[in-house]
Structure formats: structure tokens, C-alpha cells
Design a protein around this motif. Structure first.
Motif, PDB file in Angstrom:
ATOM      1  N   ILE A  56      44.782  37.013  74.121  1.00 57.36           N
ATOM      2  CA  ILE A  56      43.615  36.044  73.657  1.00 57.36           C
ATOM      3  C   ILE A  56      43.630  34.857  74.686  1.00 57.36           C
ATOM      4  CG2 ILE A  56      43.257  34.311  71.760  1.00 57.36           C
ATOM      5  CD1 ILE A  56      44.113  36.778  69.981  1.00 57.36           C
ATOM      6  N   ALA A  57      44.884  34.399  75.085  1.00 54.87           N
ATOM      7  CA  ALA A  57      45.012  33.349  76.024  1.00 54.87           C
ATOM      8  C   ALA A  57      44.018  33.604  77.307  1.00 54.87           C
ATOM      9  CB  ALA A  57      46.394  32.862  76.414  1.00 54.87           C
ATOM     10  N   ALA A  58      44.021  35.006  77.898  1.00 54.36           N
ATOM     11  CA  ALA A  58      43.554  35.332  78.875  1.00 54.36           C
ATOM     12  C   ALA A  58      42.052  35.326  78.896  1.00 54.36           C
ATOM     13  CB  ALA A  58      44.118  36.764  79.268  1.00 54.36           C
ATOM     14  N   LEU A  59      41.568  35.689  77.475  1.00 51.32           N
ATOM     15  CA  LEU A  59      40.196  35.787  77.194  1.00 51.32           C
ATOM     16  C   LEU A  59      39.763  34.404  76.917  1.00 51.32           C
ATOM     17  CD1 LEU A  59      38.582  38.021  76.349  1.00 51.32           C
ATOM     18  CD2 LEU A  59      39.021  37.783  73.945  1.00 51.32           C
ATOM     19  N   ARG A  60      40.504  33.304  76.537  1.00 53.44           N
ATOM     20  CA  ARG A  60      39.968  31.931  76.455  1.00 53.44           C
ATOM     21  C   ARG A  60      39.826  31.320  77.729  1.00 53.44           C
ATOM     22  NH1 ARG A  60      43.714  30.639  71.839  1.00 53.44           N
ATOM     23  NH2 ARG A  60      42.214  31.002  69.949  1.00 53.44           N
ATOM     24  N   PHE A  61      40.845  31.612  78.716  1.00 54.80           N
ATOM     25  CA  PHE A  61      40.739  31.290  80.114  1.00 54.80           C
ATOM     26  C   PHE A  61      39.430  31.645  80.827  1.00 54.80           C
ATOM     27  CE2 PHE A  61      41.948  31.869  84.780  1.00 54.80           C
ATOM     28  CZ  PHE A  61      41.931  30.538  85.215  1.00 54.80           C
ATOM     29  N   ALA A  62      39.263  33.142  80.649  1.00 54.28           N
ATOM     30  CA  ALA A  62      38.090  33.779  81.263  1.00 54.28           C
ATOM     31  C   ALA A  62      36.739  33.032  80.620  1.00 54.28           C
ATOM     32  CB  ALA A  62      37.902  35.110  80.792  1.00 54.28           C
ATOM     33  N   GLU A  63      36.906  32.666  79.348  1.00 52.38           N
ATOM     34  CA  GLU A  63      35.641  32.088  78.727  1.00 52.38           C
ATOM     35  C   GLU A  63      35.326  30.797  79.253  1.00 52.38           C
ATOM     36  OE1 GLU A  63      32.717  31.970  75.509  1.00 52.38           O
ATOM     37  OE2 GLU A  63      33.562  33.356  76.770  1.00 52.38           O
ATOM     38  N   ARG A  64      36.490  29.992  79.481  1.00 62.40           N
ATOM     39  CA  ARG A  64      36.333  28.493  80.065  1.00 62.40           C
ATOM     40  C   ARG A  64      35.810  28.693  81.591  1.00 62.40           C
ATOM     41  NH1 ARG A  64      41.289  27.446  77.700  1.00 62.40           N
ATOM     42  NH2 ARG A  64      42.525  27.714  79.621  1.00 62.40           N
ATOM     43  N   LEU A  65      36.402  29.483  82.407  1.00 60.82           N
ATOM     44  CA  LEU A  65      35.733  30.040  83.752  1.00 60.82           C
ATOM     45  C   LEU A  65      34.387  30.177  83.638  1.00 60.82           C
ATOM     46  CD1 LEU A  65      38.412  32.179  85.471  1.00 60.82           C
ATOM     47  CD2 LEU A  65      38.137  29.716  85.850  1.00 60.82           C
ATOM     48  N   ARG A  66      33.747  31.103  82.634  1.00 59.53           N
ATOM     49  CA  ARG A  66      32.522  31.235  82.804  1.00 59.53           C
ATOM     50  C   ARG A  66      31.518  30.020  82.343  1.00 59.53           C
ATOM     51  NH1 ARG A  66      28.812  32.250  78.995  1.00 59.53           N
ATOM     52  NH2 ARG A  66      30.495  31.985  77.156  1.00 59.53           N
ATOM     53  N   GLU A  67      32.271  29.232  81.275  1.00 60.67           N
ATOM     54  CA  GLU A  67      31.276  27.987  80.744  1.00 60.67           C
ATOM     55  C   GLU A  67      31.185  27.056  81.937  1.00 60.67           C
ATOM     56  OE1 GLU A  67      32.657  28.391  76.330  1.00 60.67           O
ATOM     57  OE2 GLU A  67      33.701  26.772  77.634  1.00 60.67           O
ATOM     58  N   ALA A  68      32.417  27.115  82.707  1.00 59.83           N
ATOM     59  CA  ALA A  68      32.586  26.179  84.164  1.00 59.83           C
ATOM     60  C   ALA A  68      31.497  26.451  84.893  1.00 59.83           C
ATOM     61  CB  ALA A  68      33.737  26.038  84.912  1.00 59.83           C
ATOM     62  N   GLY A  69      31.336  27.773  85.236  1.00 54.38           N
ATOM     63  CA  GLY A  69      30.458  28.470  86.099  1.00 54.38           C
ATOM     64  C   GLY A  69      28.828  28.072  85.860  1.00 54.38           C
TER      65      GLY A  69
END
Lengths: 75, 162
Positions: A56-69
Motif C-alpha cells: 500500500i505504501a508503494a501504491l501511495r508513492f506511485a499515486e503521489r508521483l502520478r499526481e506530481a506529473g
């Protein structure tokens, strides 16, 4: 042969030992060469809850990267 | 993002009979791959369909990828008429499988499960060998890496009974 349970929590039937047998697949065997076995060992040392929380932490990190993009101004 | 634990607790709390399969079951056995949705095989008897409908009603289930505004209601009749549903809910994406390739229906798959403590609840999780068989049977090229990892986890002892 004695087997070891490598996950925490209660485990009960109806799963069976005969269930364990799988015919090797040559394509899958080739893919295994590229799997990081140190990661497998690390994962097996963790409890089920730790594995879930890490995923779930990895998923959240990927989500934050996507939002930053998405926020990045277009050039 | 899918609230995996919240969805599991919602189903379990409503007494829904289901089996955890798919990528999240792989996570339970030690897969390091990220998964986006929760996949469960559910029992198709009338009582279970009613419990499933009641459990999901507060989560506003809707057909994933369908245009907004379709007259869709996940009630007992809808569940009885369909089989596999790919849903979006207020807790994230949920795949309800009445039948799964290579594993059949709930009653058939139940013989290949362990009762595990997941997300604070005791639930039925497909065994690791059966999870591998299901992924093999699905025949999706994108699963090859995942299957290789799951087989190495099995060889290392994950999910095996003592």
C-alpha cells in the motif's frame, strides 16, 4: 518432508499438500532468472500485515508521483 | 486508491462468503508487485447475494469504465443475472468473480484455500499453488513475471502447510 509455514496467522484446511505440485513451465522458468531473490527473502521475513502495508505504501508513492506529473506545467 | 483492508472488512463484516484471489492474494504470500484492485470469488447462493448487495450498497458500486449515468444497481437480481463484475466503489476497485478461469466457482475453489488472518479478519485465501494455476490458466502475457515470482515464493516455502 517437513514444511515450514512462512506466513503469520492461523492457517487451516481445506488446503492440501497435494495442492502444492505444479508442472514446470519452460517459459516461466526463463522468467525466474530475472526475479530478485533477495527481495523474495525479505518479503518472506515479513508478516502478512507488513507485506500489505508495504504494498500500500508503494501504491501511495506511485499515486503521489502520478499526481506530481499531472501538476507539472507543460513546456 | 483502493482501500483493500476496508473492502475486506466490509465484506467480512456483512458475512459475505468469498475467497481472496488475484494480485492481493499474491501480496499476502509475499509478492512485491503492486496491485490496483481487490479480486474475490463469491458464493452464488441467494443468501450470499443478498449479503453481498447489502455490504456494497453503502459503497456506491458502479461498473468500472462504464459511462456515468447508466441505470445500474447492484442488487440481488443484478448479481443473479450476471456472473463477473468489475466494479468501482467509494473504497476503490473491486472485481467480483462468480467463476474464475482454471478454478471454477466458489464451492470448487474452496477446496484450495487457507483460512488466513488478513486485515484484522479471518478470511479464505486461495492457496499459493492454486493462485499460480489461476494465473497460468488466465494466459495473460503480463502475468508471466508475476507467476515467476509466485513460483519462487512457493519454492522458498511461502504458503505451504506444515
Amino acid at each position: 518432508m517437513k514444511r515450514t509455514v512462512l506466513f503469520s496467522g492461523d492457517m487451516s484446511a481445506p488446503g492440501s499438500i497435494a495442492d502444492d505440485r505444479l508442472e514446470p513451465d519452460p517459459v516461466i522458468e526463463t522468467y525466474k532468472i530475472h526475479v530478485d531473490r533477495s527481495l523474495i527473502r525479505e518479503q518472506l521475513a515479513r508478516s502478512i500485515d507488513e507485506r500489505i502495508h508495504n504494498m500500500i505504501a508503494a501504491l501511495r508513492f506511485a499515486e503521489r508521483l502520478r499526481e506530481a506529473g499531472e501538476r507539472r506545467p507543460s513546456s | 486508491m483502493t482501500d483493500f483492508e476496508g473492502l475486506i472488512r466490509s465484506l467480512h463484516g456483512a458475512g459475505v462468503r468469498f475467497i481472496l484471489v488475484g494480485g492481493f492474494a499474491g501480496t499476502v504470500y509475499g509478492s512485491s508487485r503492486v496491485t490496483l484492485d481487490l479480486d474475490v470469488v463469491y458464493a452464488r447462493d441467494g443468501d450470499n447475494l443478498a449479503r453481498l448487495s447489502q455490504a456494497l450498497a453503502p459503497l456506491a458500486p458502479y461498473l468500472r469504465g462504464a459511462p456515468r449515468g447508466l441505470p445500474f444497481e447492484l442488487d440481488v437480481h443484478t448479481l443473479a443475472r450476471g456472473l463477473n463484475f468489475t466494479l468501482t466503489t467509494s473504497m476503490g476497485d473491486l472485481d467480483l468473480l462468480g467463476e474464475v478461469t482454471g478454478g471454477g466457482r466458489f464451492e470448487q475453489l474452496l477446496a484450495h484455500t487457507h483460512r488466513l488472518h488478513v486485515a484484522g479478519t479471518d478470511i479464505d485465501v486461495v492457496t499459493l499453488p492454486q493462485l499460480i494455476r489461476l494465473k497460468r490458466a488466465a494466459g495473460r502475457p503480463r502475468d508471466l513475471e508475476a507467476i515467476a515470482e509466485l513460483e519462487l515464493l512457493l519454492e522458498a516455502g511461502s504458503g505451504t502447510a506444515s
